[in-house]
Design an enzyme around this catalytic site. Sequence first.
Site, mmCIF file in Angstrom:
data_model
loop_
_atom_site.group_PDB
_atom_site.id
_atom_site.type_symbol
_atom_site.label_atom_id
_atom_site.label_comp_id
_atom_site.label_asym_id
_atom_site.label_seq_id
_atom_site.Cartn_x
_atom_site.Cartn_y
_atom_site.Cartn_z
ATOM 1 C CB CYS A 149 -0.976 -0.041 1.172
ATOM 2 S SG CYS A 149 -2.404 1.061 0.990
ATOM 3 C CG HIS A 150 -0.092 4.893 1.337
ATOM 4 N ND1 HIS A 150 -1.351 4.363 1.502
ATOM 5 C CD2 HIS A 150 -0.220 5.939 0.486
ATOM 6 C CE1 HIS A 150 -2.221 5.074 0.784
ATOM 7 N NE2 HIS A 150 -1.561 6.031 0.159
ATOM 8 C CD GLU B 243 -3.357 8.241 -2.153
ATOM 9 O OE1 GLU B 243 -4.284 8.495 -1.357
ATOM 10 O OE2 GLU B 243 -2.292 7.717 -1.790
#
Length: 241
Positions: A141-142, A173
């Site tokens: 993910c991030h 996003e």
Amino acid sequence: MASALPKRALLAITSYSGPFYPNGDNTGLFYPEALHPYRVLKAAGFEVDLASETGTYGIDPHSIDKTFMSDEDFATYNDANSEFTQKLAHLHKASDLNPEDYGLFFASAGHATLFDYPTAKGLIKIAESIWARGGIVSAVCHGPAILPSIKDAKTGKSIIDGKTVTGFTDAGEDVMGLTNPIKEFGLVSIQQGAADAGATYKSPAQPFDDFSITDGRVVTGTNPASAHSTAEKAVAAFNAL
């Protein structure tokens, strides 16, 4: 080569716990993106340590939700005596650990990682040591926010230079309404960070599909739904060394 590497994983946790969301909520650790890989790694026989850059953390409240968590996940979350809860309660500070104790690095996530991972020297040092010794570096993910900063000692470039990677999509996003906060806080999206580091970014058909990629010793996943598969692929890559 795997037999020469410690079957011990470092599960990185973000230390940022502060404002981000337009409604004023803080961001922090996206809880299931650490819990799910932890379970996979433990089931595969790894010892697993949890560490953040500062030895502190906070949980992103948006992650404690049935969209992302099963009944079993909630049971772990609500059990103060569960092994995972105790690991979080006694979170290590990355710089206090010996990098050579680890053979696999897994960066868990939350939008908070965009704030601290790119300059998290202690976590980066551990990942660079694992990489230099032929181990696995993985993120979901991030979590890939840390990858551009992890350098290959032989080339001086990021370990993802020339690699194909994934991570949370710019489209995702937009769907979440978080493109503007990323810009307002001066953060770099996962897609942009990968491009800047010389990587080829690949996205799933839909932003929230389970999607993960192995490219050599780099393993990446796109979103919360991908945390389990990313960890499984990281284990498979380790076992194939």
